[in-house]
Design an enzyme around this catalytic site. Structure first.
Site, mmCIF file in Angstrom:
data_model
loop_
_atom_site.group_PDB
_atom_site.id
_atom_site.type_symbol
_atom_site.label_atom_id
_atom_site.label_comp_id
_atom_site.label_asym_id
_atom_site.label_seq_id
_atom_site.Cartn_x
_atom_site.Cartn_y
_atom_site.Cartn_z
ATOM 1 N N PRO A 202 0.821 -1.218 0.000
ATOM 2 C CA PRO A 202 0.000 0.000 0.000
ATOM 3 C C PRO A 202 0.855 1.269 0.000
ATOM 4 O O PRO A 202 2.086 1.191 0.095
ATOM 5 C CB PRO A 202 -0.778 -0.110 1.321
ATOM 6 C CG PRO A 202 0.066 -0.971 2.202
ATOM 7 C CD PRO A 202 0.835 -1.897 1.307
ATOM 8 N N ALA B 104 -7.338 -7.639 -14.113
ATOM 9 C CA ALA B 104 -8.241 -6.615 -13.594
ATOM 10 C C ALA B 104 -9.292 -7.311 -12.742
ATOM 11 O O ALA B 104 -9.820 -8.361 -13.158
ATOM 12 C CB ALA B 104 -8.907 -5.868 -14.743
ATOM 13 N N CYS C 9 -5.235 -0.098 -6.898
ATOM 14 C CA CYS C 9 -3.966 0.042 -7.620
ATOM 15 C C CYS C 9 -3.700 1.415 -8.234
ATOM 16 O O CYS C 9 -2.604 1.948 -8.104
ATOM 17 C CB CYS C 9 -3.907 -1.005 -8.719
ATOM 18 S SG CYS C 9 -3.824 -2.663 -8.053
ATOM 19 N N LYS D 99 4.842 -2.279 -15.092
ATOM 20 C CA LYS D 99 3.574 -2.415 -14.365
ATOM 21 C C LYS D 99 3.078 -1.036 -13.893
ATOM 22 O O LYS D 99 1.908 -0.682 -14.083
ATOM 23 C CB LYS D 99 3.768 -3.358 -13.170
ATOM 24 C CG LYS D 99 2.574 -3.467 -12.256
ATOM 25 C CD LYS D 99 1.339 -4.031 -12.943
ATOM 26 C CE LYS D 99 0.117 -3.834 -12.079
ATOM 27 N NZ LYS D 99 -1.122 -4.271 -12.693
HETATM 28 N N1 LIG Z 1 -5.854 -6.170 -6.747
HETATM 29 C C1 LIG Z 1 -5.496 -6.039 -8.013
HETATM 30 O O1 LIG Z 1 -6.328 -5.899 -8.913
HETATM 31 C C2 LIG Z 1 -4.043 -6.096 -8.399
HETATM 32 C C3 LIG Z 1 -3.702 -6.273 -9.750
HETATM 33 C C4 LIG Z 1 -2.364 -6.355 -10.098
HETATM 34 C C5 LIG Z 1 -1.389 -6.237 -9.119
HETATM 35 N N2 LIG Z 1 -1.729 -6.042 -7.810
HETATM 36 C C6 LIG Z 1 -0.665 -5.953 -6.818
HETATM 37 O O2 LIG Z 1 -0.556 -7.234 -6.181
HETATM 38 C C7 LIG Z 1 -0.180 -7.079 -4.802
HETATM 39 C C8 LIG Z 1 -1.211 -7.766 -3.922
HETATM 40 O O3 LIG Z 1 -2.464 -7.124 -4.111
HETATM 41 P P1 LIG Z 1 -3.810 -7.739 -3.549
HETATM 42 O O4 LIG Z 1 -4.915 -6.905 -4.087
HETATM 43 O O5 LIG Z 1 -3.806 -9.216 -3.790
HETATM 44 O O6 LIG Z 1 -3.604 -7.458 -1.988
HETATM 45 P P2 LIG Z 1 -4.404 -8.103 -0.768
HETATM 46 O O7 LIG Z 1 -4.307 -7.130 0.343
HETATM 47 O O8 LIG Z 1 -5.739 -8.588 -1.234
HETATM 48 O O9 LIG Z 1 -3.560 -9.413 -0.404
HETATM 49 C C9 LIG Z 1 -2.284 -9.393 0.169
HETATM 50 C C10 LIG Z 1 -2.199 -10.546 1.162
HETATM 51 O O10 LIG Z 1 -0.851 -10.646 1.619
HETATM 52 C C11 LIG Z 1 -0.894 -11.089 2.961
HETATM 53 N N3 LIG Z 1 0.396 -10.837 3.616
HETATM 54 C C12 LIG Z 1 0.979 -9.654 3.910
HETATM 55 N N4 LIG Z 1 2.180 -9.853 4.492
HETATM 56 C C13 LIG Z 1 2.366 -11.188 4.555
HETATM 57 C C14 LIG Z 1 3.421 -12.021 5.051
HETATM 58 N N5 LIG Z 1 4.539 -11.496 5.574
HETATM 59 N N6 LIG Z 1 3.286 -13.357 4.968
HETATM 60 C C15 LIG Z 1 2.161 -13.895 4.442
HETATM 61 N N7 LIG Z 1 1.129 -13.169 3.961
HETATM 62 C C16 LIG Z 1 1.232 -11.827 4.008
HETATM 63 C C17 LIG Z 1 -2.054 -10.306 3.557
HETATM 64 O O11 LIG Z 1 -2.525 -10.907 4.752
HETATM 65 C C18 LIG Z 1 -3.072 -10.346 2.410
HETATM 66 O O12 LIG Z 1 -3.982 -11.423 2.548
HETATM 67 C C19 LIG Z 1 -0.075 -5.565 -4.580
HETATM 68 O O13 LIG Z 1 1.266 -5.186 -4.731
HETATM 69 C C20 LIG Z 1 -0.917 -4.990 -5.692
HETATM 70 O O14 LIG Z 1 -0.484 -3.703 -6.049
HETATM 71 C C21 LIG Z 1 -3.040 -5.984 -7.432
#
Ligand SMILES: NC(=O)c1ccc[n+]([C@@H]2O[C@H](COP(=O)([O-])OP(=O)(O)OC[C@H]3O[C@@H](n4cnc5c(N)ncnc54)[C@H](O)[C@@H]3O)[C@@H](O)[C@H]2O)c1
Length: 458
Positions: A92, A163, A275, A219
């Site tokens: 974040p 997406a 994002c 990205k």
């Molecule tokens: N959501 C989207 O559409 C999207 C698309 C492309 C890229 N991304 C990128 O992907 C990444 C993840 O996004 P997201 O939406 O899945 O986030 P999210 O918050 O849904 O999931 C992240 C997970 O990581 C876990 N976590 C954090 N620290 C941890 C640790 N030390 N050990 C184990 N688990 C841990 C959290 O508990 C959480 O469940 C981000 O960098 C985001 O920018 C997101």
């Protein structure tokens, strides 16, 4: 038949869960473990009620779970067993210290790297799946390869372009998969190992390979360009409203130019999602930190335009509703940041709710999938808020409806019945331009689309 490969994904969120489910589904030779510190989330992944809503996700998980897809909280064991470790933890925007409000908060990412280092007992490929600032892999390399045990970690960047709302479709038929690595023999080997996984279902010509820094920067750049198109058309929507041009007609006219293309030209109340804001602000911060002030200002304006569009939407509501919404019931149709997801992170609906509450409106939020998240998002706001799954009940007694999310459901409601239950004059503010405005006007609504002349009786 490829040999068995052990894949681990740390982070079972919106990206980790669906991505690994598809890898497991399409790569029977892979054993895929998904781990997370959040035990409730893992329990949900192991249940019939998955923690996120995505069309097609239940089916993919149903096919692979228990066969070669496993969800667990045992991170240490997962690390030991893995050949390839995807890291998909949240990144974040920083809320404290240097770079607060702009830079990416890399604490979860660094903690994960240290966990990998602590529990690995052999060489590993570590894949950046999270979206990260360009050159993060350099820091990763330093942390991971600082061990005195002779272990070798190869860091690969494989950003995710899915997406939300179309995640499974995007993963099954991606426009491209991008894999960046060091251009050393071991870097190229690691790149190939990750590419081979995807090649089980993605045509090789769609698997793009690059150096690490290009992959990381691509990205952030992709998200900045996508958000820029929305801010661009939204800026034009404001001009349409004062000139009697129609933003959908303008978007169609420019989108037929093959150099511009038709997608991502839909004017709206503004973009949301976890994002776009954070990745652009991160790009701004990176540009600033390299002294590229003009570059930073350029991209910052994309976010500023979006904030302005959200504000403008509420100002327009106020102006048309006789300059006050105090004590008026206002139904928000949709709270998710887009259709077909329950995700509400950075949703324009939240910004609109805050502003309506500041003007003492009585806000009723309706959404088919996002009310649990809406409850969490709004519980600290104070003011008069109600959550109501049934849009008919939400609109009953309301002075206005504001369409916040482009759910198909809202296109097919019985607006005659809705109008009959509302206060008069009744207003509809279509923040997604999805309704039949002329028909609503003929029914008796005062209709305020985005980027079009309002249709009003008062
Ligand atoms: N959501 C989207 O559409 C999207 C698309 C492309 C890229 N991304 C990128 O992907 C990444 C993840 O996004 P997201 O939406 O899945 O986030 P999210 O918050 O849904 O999931 C992240 C997970 O990581 C876990 N976590 C954090 N620290 C941890 C640790 N030390 N050990 C184990 N688990 C841990 C959290 O508990 C959480 O469940 C981000 O960098 C985001 O920018 C997101």
């Amino acid at each position: 038949m490829p040999t068995l490969v052990n894949v681990l994904c740390i982070g079972a969120g919106y990206v980790g869960g669906p991505t690994m489910a598809v890898i497991a589904d399409r790569c029977p030779h892979a054993r895929v473990n998904v781990v997370d510190v959040n035990a409730a989330r893992i329990a949900a992944w192991n249940s019939d009620s998955l923690p996120i809503f995505e069309p097609g996700l239940d089916e993919v998980v149903g096919r692979a779970r228990g066969r070669n897809l496993f969800f667990s909280t045992d991170i240490e064991c997962g690390i030991r067993d893995a050949d390839i470790i995807f890291v998909s933890v949240n990144t974040p925007t920083k809320t404290f210290g240097e770079g607060a409000g702009r830079a990416a908060d890399l604490q979860y990412w660094e903690k994960t790297a240290r966990q990998i280092l602590a529990h690995a007992d052999g060489d590993k490929v570590v894949v950046e799946k999270s979206t990260l600032p360009v050159r993060t892999a350099q820091a990763m390399d330093r942390i991971l390869n600082s061990n005195a045990r002779g272990l070798r970690f190869e860091v690969v960047s494989n950003p995710e372009f899915l997406a939300e709302g179309t995640a499974i479709q995007d993963l099954l038929q991606p426009d491209r998969v991008l894999i960046g690595s060091h251009e050393t023999p071991s870097g190229l080997r690691a790149r190939r190992a990750v590419a081979d996984l995807y090649a089980s279902w993605v045509p090789r010509e769609r698997i793009i390979q690059s150096n690490l820094w290009s992959a990381e920067l691509s990205k952030l750049t992709a998200n900045a360009f996508l958000a820029q198109r929305i801010s661009s058309i939204n800026s034009i929507s404001a001009l349409c409203e004062v000139t009697e041009a129609d933003v959908d007609e303008v978007a169609y006219a420019i989108g037929t130019d093959s150099r511009i293309g038709p997608r991502f030209l839909k004017a709206s109340v503004g973009f949301g999602g976890s994002c776009f804001h954070k990745d652009i602000l991160n790009l701004v911060y990176i540009a600033e930190s390299y002294g590229l002030t003009e570059v930073a200002r350029y991209w910052e304006s994309v976010v500023r335009m979006n904030d302005w569009q959200e504000n403008r939407f509420v100002r327009r509501m106020l102006a048309s509703m006789f300059n006050t919404v105090a004590g008026k019931r206002i139904a928000l149709f949709g709270f998710a940041f887009k259709a077909n997801t329950g995700d509400t992170r950075e949703s324009a609906a939240l910004a609109v709710t805050r502003q309506l509450l500041a003007d003492r409106a009585h806000v009723v939020i309706s959404d088919p999938k996002a009310l649990d998240n809406a409850r969490i998002d709004t519980e600290s706001l104070g003011g008069h808020i109600e959550l109501e799954p049934d849009p008919y009940r939400a609109a009953s007694g309301a002075h206005a409806i504001a369409v916040m999310t482009e759910w198909d459901l809202y296109k097919t409601l019985d607006y005659g019945r809705i109008l009959a239950s509302m206060e008069r004059p009744a207003f509809i503010f279509d923040g997604r331009n999805i309704l039949d405005h002329q028909r609503l006007f003929e029914l008796g609504f005062n209709v305020f689309p985005i980027g079009k002349t309002p249709l009003r009786h008062v």
